[in-house]
Enzyme design. Structure first.
Site, PDB file in Angstrom:
ATOM      1  N   TYR A   1       0.851  -1.200   0.000  1.00 58.55           N
ATOM      2  CA  TYR A   1       0.000   0.000   0.000  1.00 58.55           C
ATOM      3  C   TYR A   1       0.877   1.237   0.000  1.00 58.55           C
ATOM      4  O   TYR A   1       1.897   1.276   0.687  1.00 58.55           O
ATOM      5  CB  TYR A   1      -0.887   0.015   1.250  1.00 58.55           C
TER       6      TYR A   1
ATOM      7  N   GLU B   1      -0.517   4.939  -0.424  1.00 67.83           N
ATOM      8  CA  GLU B   1      -1.270   6.174  -0.668  1.00 67.83           C
ATOM      9  C   GLU B   1      -0.333   7.373  -0.626  1.00 67.83           C
ATOM     10  O   GLU B   1       0.541   7.460   0.235  1.00 67.83           O
ATOM     11  CB  GLU B   1      -2.344   6.379   0.405  1.00 67.83           C
TER      12      GLU B   1
ATOM     13  N   ASP C   1      -7.623  13.074 -25.046  1.00 68.12           N
ATOM     14  CA  ASP C   1      -7.646  11.669 -24.609  1.00 68.12           C
ATOM     15  C   ASP C   1      -7.031  10.854 -25.743  1.00 68.12           C
ATOM     16  O   ASP C   1      -7.673  10.593 -26.758  1.00 68.12           O
ATOM     17  CB  ASP C   1      -9.098  11.254 -24.346  1.00 68.12           C
TER      18      ASP C   1
ATOM     19  N   THR D   1      -4.817   5.391 -21.691  1.00 67.47           N
ATOM     20  CA  THR D   1      -4.652   4.078 -21.082  1.00 67.47           C
ATOM     21  C   THR D   1      -3.274   3.588 -21.497  1.00 67.47           C
ATOM     22  O   THR D   1      -2.690   4.076 -22.472  1.00 67.47           O
ATOM     23  CB  THR D   1      -5.724   3.091 -21.576  1.00 67.47           C
TER      24      THR D   1
ATOM     25  N   LYS E   1      -3.142  -0.150 -24.619  1.00 66.71           N
ATOM     26  CA  LYS E   1      -3.546  -0.236 -26.034  1.00 66.71           C
ATOM     27  C   LYS E   1      -2.276  -0.234 -26.891  1.00 66.71           C
ATOM     28  O   LYS E   1      -1.464  -1.146 -26.779  1.00 66.71           O
ATOM     29  CB  LYS E   1      -4.509   0.904 -26.364  1.00 66.71           C
TER      30      LYS E   1
ATOM     31  N   ARG F   1      -2.884  -3.138 -18.051  1.00 65.14           N
ATOM     32  CA  ARG F   1      -4.134  -2.371 -17.969  1.00 65.14           C
ATOM     33  C   ARG F   1      -3.966  -1.282 -16.930  1.00 65.14           C
ATOM     34  O   ARG F   1      -3.736  -1.563 -15.754  1.00 65.14           O
ATOM     35  CB  ARG F   1      -5.303  -3.276 -17.592  1.00 65.14           C
TER      36      ARG F   1
HETATM   37  N1  DSN Z   1     -13.062  -0.029 -24.271  1.00 65.53           N
HETATM   38  C1  DSN Z   1     -12.145   0.864 -24.962  1.00 65.53           C
HETATM   39  C2  DSN Z   1     -12.133   0.605 -26.409  1.00 65.53           C
HETATM   40  O1  DSN Z   1     -12.318  -0.523 -26.800  1.00 65.53           O
HETATM   41  O2  DSN Z   1     -11.897   1.520 -27.191  1.00 65.53           O
HETATM   42  C3  DSN Z   1     -12.429   2.297 -24.676  1.00 65.53           C
HETATM   43  O3  DSN Z   1     -12.516   2.490 -23.334  1.00 65.53           O
END
Ligand code: DSN
Length: 425
Positions: free
Chosen positions: A65, A67, A211, A237, A240, A246
């Site tokens: 942990y 924080e 984004d 994120t 990707k 993740r």
């Molecule tokens: N679920 C993601 C996507 O597939 O683009 C977006 O959050």
């Protein structure tokens, strides 16, 4: 194969203890590994992490942990966690040329939420791309916190061309005077004009949030216009195109650092997921290598080739093609729905998702299109020649949607190709 795949091909998943202690979960993970081996992953938001990223993700950092932020934690024993988070932060800042980075958001939606929380007051007006036109739930869609707690105005794509109408964005901004404009996408195959978004935001006195979850790798490698120098905050994120675990991160101007950091912790989150931070640091290290740019270039080349292949089989591609890693196929003229195509292609071990297309008259659950992308298959090593095979398989399945023999043939051919390009897990 790029060096990510060859860097470490053993020890990616050490599941011996799991097999002994919990055979049921072991069996599910083992079967999922086989599913990933035997099929082609075309969902544009998915990818394959390297063995090194997987190692960091499965490490003892999950036990801790912490924080707070490096140098200012609420619990003891965080010297090494501090070291990991500082390294991750510096790597993110260096890769994207950012003034500040927050590595703690649990995923993309919490990252966006933290920016809203840090920069806005509830009820403020925000403007984002509508979900059916390729935006994200957190860009102001009504069923999401962003549409419920903020006054959300949605801009869209031209239903004829599928391209975002920047004049409409400017007009809506002048009319509604948003406090923040969001420029981002989850299902949009063209480049975002971040300069124009920044001009509009400046004109109306709005913050600009970019984004770049889908296009992070393209931005990092100079293959897409870069919002980092001009946006107030940039979220992404990490799982990707960036090929990390993740998770998510937020880049921002120094002036917003405190507000956004507070938006993440203590406003929305408790302890950060340190194993994820470490794995993200590894992915950022990998993304800083020259072969990551070649990978991203191949992702775009593959997407363009796939779009051309599908067009040559008579399928309609939204906007007529792609500039990035994804494409949207409008199936309206085929008489097959997005869901029907998704289910049939799944049977042939080609995984993609049904998706709305601009001007869609069908429901989000069974829309008129499918969305597909090339990040995962490019990581796997596929190039232009395989894109032609893929385009023909997809077109064959759509044309013979109810024909078991076609699905069986394509499934077999997909399996043969997958054997030639094995994953390293
Ligand atoms: N679920 C993601 C996507 O597939 O683009 C977006 O959050």
């Amino acid at each position: 194969m790029d060096s990510l795949q060859t860097a470490s091909t053993s020890g990616a998943q050490k599941l011996d203890a799991l097999q002994t202690v919990d055979p049921e979960i072991y069996a599910a993970i083992h079967a999922e590994t086989e599913r990933q081996q035997e099929g082609l992953e075309l969902i544009p938001s998915e990818n394959y992490v390297s063995a090194a990223v997987l190692n960091a993700m499965g490490s003892v950092l999950t036990n801790k942990y912490s924080e707070g932020y490096p140098g200012k934690r609420y619990y003891g024993g965080n010297e090494l966690v501090d070291q990991v988070e500082r390294i991750a932060r510096e790597r993110a800042k260096a890769l994207f040329g950012a003034e500040h980075a927050n590595m703690q958001p649990y995923s993309g939606s919490p990252a966006n939420h933290a920016v809203y929380y840090g920069l806005l007051e509830p009820g403020d007006t925000v403007m984002g791309l509508a979900l059916p036109d390729g935006g994200h739930l957190t860009h102001g869609w009504k069923v999401n916190f962003s549409g419920r707690y903020y006054n959300a105005v949605q801009y869209g794509a031209n239903p004829e061309t599928g391209v975002i109408d920047m004049d409409q964005v400017a007009e809506l901004a002048r009319e509604h005077k948003p406090r923040m404009i969001i420029a981002g996408l989850t299902a949009y195959p063209r480049q975002l004009d971040f300069n124009r978004f920044a001009e509009i935001a400046e004109e109306v006195g709005a913050y600009l949030l970019a984004d770049i979850a889908h296009i992070s790798g393209l931005v990092a490698t100079g293959l897409h216009p870069d919002p980092v120098p001009i946006a107030d905050a940039v979220t992404m994120t990490t799982h990707k195109l960036l090929r990390g675990p993740r998770g998510a991160l937020i880049l921002s101007k120094k002036a917003h650092a405190k507000a956004i950091d507070r938006g993440v912790f203590p406003a929305l989150q408790g302890g950060p997921h340190n194993h994820t931070t470490a794995a993200t640091a590894v992915a950022l290290h990998e993304a800083a290598r020259p072969d990551f740019k070649s990978y991203c270039q191949q992702v775009i080349t593959n997407a363009k080739t796939l779009a051309e292949g599908l067009q040559s089989r008579g399928l309609s591609i939204v906007t007529g093609g792609t500039d990035n890693h994804m494409l949207l196929v409008d199936l309206t003229a085929t008489g097959v729905t997005g869901k029907q195509a998704q289910v049939a292609l799944d049977q042939a071990n080609l995984t993609l998702n049904a998706n709305m297309v601009p001007g869609d008259q069908r429901s989000a659950f069974d829309p008129s299109g499918v969305r597909l992308g090339t990040p995962a298959i490019t990581t796997r090593g596929l190039k232009e020649a395989e894109m032609h095979l893929l385009a023909n398989w997809i077109a064959d399945v759509v044309e013979h949607i109810d024909d078991e023999a076609t699905l069986e043939r394509v499934r077999g051919e997909v399996a043969d190709l997958c054997q030639q390009y094995p994953l390293w897990y």
